[in-house]
Design a protein around this motif. Structure first.
Motif, PDB file in Angstrom:
ATOM      1  N   SER A 182       0.956  -1.253   0.002  1.00  0.00           N
ATOM      2  CA  SER A 182       0.101  -0.220  -0.559  1.00  0.00           C
ATOM      3  C   SER A 182       0.755   1.010  -0.240  1.00  0.00           C
ATOM      4  N   LEU A 183       0.350   2.084  -0.643  1.00  0.00           N
ATOM      5  CA  LEU A 183       1.230   3.202  -1.055  1.00  0.00           C
ATOM      6  C   LEU A 183       1.080   4.003   0.197  1.00  0.00           C
ATOM      7  N   GLU A 184      -0.356   4.344   1.224  1.00  0.00           N
ATOM      8  CA  GLU A 184      -0.585   4.850   2.380  1.00  0.00           C
ATOM      9  C   GLU A 184      -0.042   4.212   3.305  1.00  0.00           C
ATOM     10  N   SER A 185       0.106   4.761   4.429  1.00  0.00           N
ATOM     11  CA  SER A 185       0.564   3.437   5.230  1.00  0.00           C
ATOM     12  C   SER A 185      -0.347   2.953   6.216  1.00  0.00           C
ATOM     13  N   TYR A 186      -0.632   2.357   6.921  1.00  0.00           N
ATOM     14  CA  TYR A 186      -2.379   2.069   7.783  1.00  0.00           C
ATOM     15  C   TYR A 186      -1.663   3.178   8.761  1.00  0.00           C
ATOM     16  N   SER A 187      -0.225   3.567   9.235  1.00  0.00           N
ATOM     17  CA  SER A 187      -0.284   4.158  10.105  1.00  0.00           C
ATOM     18  C   SER A 187       0.301   5.499  10.157  1.00  0.00           C
ATOM     19  N   SER A 188       0.924   6.720  10.121  1.00  0.00           N
ATOM     20  CA  SER A 188       2.041   7.873   9.610  1.00  0.00           C
ATOM     21  C   SER A 188       2.697   7.835  10.862  1.00  0.00           C
ATOM     22  N   LEU A 189       3.120   6.667  11.531  1.00  0.00           N
ATOM     23  CA  LEU A 189       4.433   6.863  12.351  1.00  0.00           C
ATOM     24  C   LEU A 189       5.922   7.108  11.880  1.00  0.00           C
ATOM     25  N   SER A 190       6.851   8.016  13.060  1.00  0.00           N
ATOM     26  CA  SER A 190       7.913   8.521  11.824  1.00  0.00           C
ATOM     27  C   SER A 190       8.396   9.252  12.889  1.00  0.00           C
ATOM     28  N   PHE A 191       9.849   8.959  12.923  1.00  0.00           N
ATOM     29  CA  PHE A 191      10.791   9.615  13.998  1.00  0.00           C
ATOM     30  C   PHE A 191      11.291  10.928  13.442  1.00  0.00           C
ATOM     31  N   THR A 192      11.525  11.929  13.947  1.00  0.00           N
ATOM     32  CA  THR A 192      12.020  13.027  13.061  1.00  0.00           C
ATOM     33  C   THR A 192      13.170  13.224  14.202  1.00  0.00           C
ATOM     34  N   LYS A 193      13.683  13.615  14.998  1.00  0.00           N
ATOM     35  CA  LYS A 193      14.935  13.382  15.610  1.00  0.00           C
ATOM     36  C   LYS A 193      15.794  12.175  16.657  1.00  0.00           C
ATOM     37  N   PRO A 194      16.788  11.274  15.015  1.00  0.00           N
ATOM     38  CA  PRO A 194      17.254   9.840  15.768  1.00  0.00           C
ATOM     39  C   PRO A 194      17.910  10.416  16.909  1.00  0.00           C
ATOM     40  N   GLY A 195      18.215   9.677  17.632  1.00  0.00           N
ATOM     41  CA  GLY A 195      19.354   9.723  18.543  1.00  0.00           C
ATOM     42  C   GLY A 195      20.606   8.769  18.482  1.00  0.00           C
ATOM     43  N   LEU A 196      20.484   7.305  16.997  1.00  0.00           N
ATOM     44  CA  LEU A 196      21.542   7.035  16.935  1.00  0.00           C
ATOM     45  C   LEU A 196      21.994   7.497  16.104  1.00  0.00           C
ATOM     46  N   ALA A 197      23.681   7.432  15.285  1.00  0.00           N
ATOM     47  CA  ALA A 197      24.483   7.944  14.124  1.00  0.00           C
ATOM     48  C   ALA A 197      24.078   7.018  13.274  1.00  0.00           C
ATOM     49  N   PHE A 198      23.245   5.845  12.923  1.00  0.00           N
ATOM     50  CA  PHE A 198      22.880   5.380  12.030  1.00  0.00           C
ATOM     51  C   PHE A 198      22.566   6.144  11.105  1.00  0.00           C
ATOM     52  N   PHE A 199      21.369   7.077  11.379  1.00  0.00           N
ATOM     53  CA  PHE A 199      20.401   7.671  10.430  1.00  0.00           C
ATOM     54  C   PHE A 199      20.977   9.041  10.651  1.00  0.00           C
ATOM     55  N   LYS A 200      21.926   9.312  10.906  1.00  0.00           N
ATOM     56  CA  LYS A 200      22.883  10.219  10.142  1.00  0.00           C
ATOM     57  C   LYS A 200      22.214  11.800  10.517  1.00  0.00           C
ATOM     58  N   ASP A 201      21.474  11.481  11.729  1.00  0.00           N
ATOM     59  CA  ASP A 201      20.508  13.060  11.489  1.00  0.00           C
ATOM     60  C   ASP A 201      19.314  13.134  11.047  1.00  0.00           C
ATOM     61  N   LYS A 202      19.059  12.285  10.063  1.00  0.00           N
ATOM     62  CA  LYS A 202      17.864  12.314   9.434  1.00  0.00           C
ATOM     63  C   LYS A 202      16.392  11.192   9.908  1.00  0.00           C
ATOM     64  N   GLY A 203      15.231  12.033   9.856  1.00  0.00           N
ATOM     65  CA  GLY A 203      14.185  11.647  10.153  1.00  0.00           C
ATOM     66  C   GLY A 203      13.481  11.144   9.215  1.00  0.00           C
ATOM     67  N   PHE A 204      13.279  10.133   9.289  1.00  0.00           N
ATOM     68  CA  PHE A 204      12.044   9.336   8.290  1.00  0.00           C
ATOM     69  C   PHE A 204      10.661   8.818   8.876  1.00  0.00           C
ATOM     70  N   PRO A 205       9.651   8.681   8.384  1.00  0.00           N
ATOM     71  CA  PRO A 205       8.706   8.134   8.379  1.00  0.00           C
ATOM     72  C   PRO A 205       8.582   6.373   7.685  1.00  0.00           C
ATOM     73  N   ILE A 206       8.056   5.386   9.080  1.00  0.00           N
ATOM     74  CA  ILE A 206       8.851   4.149   8.770  1.00  0.00           C
ATOM     75  C   ILE A 206       8.339   4.124   7.583  1.00  0.00           C
ATOM     76  N   SER A 207       6.790   3.965   7.163  1.00  0.00           N
ATOM     77  CA  SER A 207       6.599   3.692   5.597  1.00  0.00           C
ATOM     78  C   SER A 207       7.634   4.406   4.673  1.00  0.00           C
ATOM     79  N   GLU A 208       8.304   5.379   4.404  1.00  0.00           N
ATOM     80  CA  GLU A 208       9.336   4.997   3.789  1.00  0.00           C
ATOM     81  C   GLU A 208      10.283   4.008   3.815  1.00  0.00           C
ATOM     82  N   ILE A 209      10.888   3.860   4.882  1.00  0.00           N
ATOM     83  CA  ILE A 209      11.592   2.737   5.227  1.00  0.00           C
ATOM     84  C   ILE A 209      11.490   1.863   4.929  1.00  0.00           C
ATOM     85  N   LEU A 210       9.701   1.350   4.758  1.00  0.00           N
ATOM     86  CA  LEU A 210       9.232  -0.011   4.156  1.00  0.00           C
ATOM     87  C   LEU A 210       9.529  -0.247   3.037  1.00  0.00           C
TER      88      LEU A 210
END
Length: 402
Positions: free
Chosen positions: A301-329
């Motif tokens: 589905s191009l529109e997710s069941y939920s609009s969950l996202s994280f905006t202020k990642p605390g882990l270096a893995f994400f290089k200070d970039k926030g993402f909607p979870i659906s975008e990662i999926l």
């Protein structure tokens, strides 16, 4: 229904396929298509579902195979926790379900479903729940409802003896095709689905015959190339139990030994269903490098069941970039498809605007029609399952019940 279909279809469809699809829609309409135009099927299901909702907090479905698989798919699609399923005679599962509901038996409804009304597993489950209820000083039959064909059977006799309401199951719809009959729609109404939207989604399949024809042609092309495995890969946990429903539909309908004329039936690819990035970490390695010939159909589905996202990642893995979870999926799905293509594994995609009530109705009918069309194309009966009877007979012999 907004459906985007990216497939590897041949330029022209097999000539015999067009009249087969036309017959399924018009002249030789099977029961699972007929019910889409049967108003009584939908009003009856809505009526019973709402009656159950007014009376009970939760339901337990006693059914197996086609009598429960569609309901499970619907409950999973809605993430419902108000409907439980007894679809195995494993003592641990029976005990687990009983422990969940035993403290609120007056508010628990029991839906007993069996097309034949005679199956070993269902009758055993009825006996077990009856005994557990008696020990708890409760008569579960007074909270029971039966869905079966309206003909003489153990279940119709039980309905008469115990004054249990009987909801008739259409005689021209096989168990694995019955999800849009009261078998699935009573539960859908109880869980809050909009049955009008489910029905509209199912009816919309024939408005997209060109896409259905393209996918059927694609599957025929790869079946004729002796493909071993058809993988349906849904990038949504909402479809985890839909996958299991599809496994039964495909396997029982198309896994046949003989054609109508008694000749050896063609080898239809075995079906395997995968779910999202979960199965990228379970079977992906074998899919990429195993020797079987494979065909993969992905859906998301191009529109997710939920609009969950994280905006202020605390882990270096994400290089200070926030993402909607659906975008990662979505990135995981596209990367998986790209890798499969690099391994020269054919991949097609079904992309929905969103997974809503209309979409699940569409998915059920889409794959029912596709499966039936392939059966007719290869001149096998998609509506029977002759080999299954042997195991049932042998089990009864071992229990000395024959």
């Amino acid at each position: 229904m907004q459906l985007k279909l990216n497939i590897l279809a041949p330029k022209t469809a097999p000539t015999r396929l067009l009249p087969i699809l036309a017959d399924l829609e018009h002249e030789k309409k099977p029961g699972f298509i007929r019910i889409l135009q049967d108003d009584e099927n939908w009003t009856l299901s809505e009526k019973w579902g709402q009656q159950l909702k007014a009376k009970f907090k939760q339901l337990v479905v006693i059914g197996i195979g086609g009598s429960s698989m569609g309901g499970r798919a619907l409950a999973n699609y809605r993430y419902s926790e108000t409907v439980h399923f007894l679809d195995n005679i494993d003592p641990s599962e029976i005990q687990n379900i009983w422990d969940r509901v035993k403290h609120d038996l007056p508010q628990t409804g029991w839906i007993i479903i069996s097309k034949s009304g005679e199956s070993l597993e269902i009758t055993a489950l009825i006996e077990m729940i009856s005994e557990l209820s008696t020990q708890a000083h409760f008569d579960f039959f007074k909270n029971a409802f039966i869905i079966t064909e309206n003909k003489k059977s153990i279940l119709t006799d039980l309905a008469t003896q115990k004054n249990i309401p009987l909801i008739p199951m259409p005689t021209d719809v096989g168990g694995r095709f019955s999800v849009l009959t009261p078998v699935g729609m009573v539960l859908a109404s109880f869980m809050g689905f909009d049955l009008k939207q489910i029905r509209a989604g199912g009816q919309d399949v024939f408005n997209q015959k060109d896409k259905l024809l393209a996918l059927a042609s694609d599957l025929i092309q790869y079946t004729d190339k002796q493909t071993d495995l058809f993988i349906f890969w849904s990038y949504s946990s909402q479809l985890r139990w839909f996958n299991q429903w599809l496994n039964q539909l495909w396997a029982e309908s198309l896994g046949k030994k003989q054609t109508h004329s008694g000749k050896k039936a063609p080898r239809i690819p075995w079906i395997f269903s995968a779910t999202g990035c979960s199965d990228q970490h379970s079977v992906y390695q074998h899919i990429l490098e195993g020797e079987q010939k494979k065909y993969i159909l992905m859906t998301q589905s191009l529109e997710s069941y939920s609009s969950l996202s994280f905006t202020k990642p605390g882990l270096a893995f994400f290089k200070d970039k926030g993402f909607p979870i659906s975008e990662i999926l979505g990135a995981e799905r596209m990367a998986t498809a790209q890798a499969l293509k690099q391994y020269q594994i054919p991949v097609s995609e079904m992309l929905f605007e969103k997974y809503d009530d209309q979409a699940i109705g569409f998915l059920f009918v889409w794959f029912e029609v596709l499966t039936a069309a392939l059966g007719h194309y290869y001149e096998i009966n998609p509506y029977d399952q002759p080999a299954v009877a042997l195991g049932k007979k042998l089990a009864l012999e071992k229990l000395e019940l024959l």
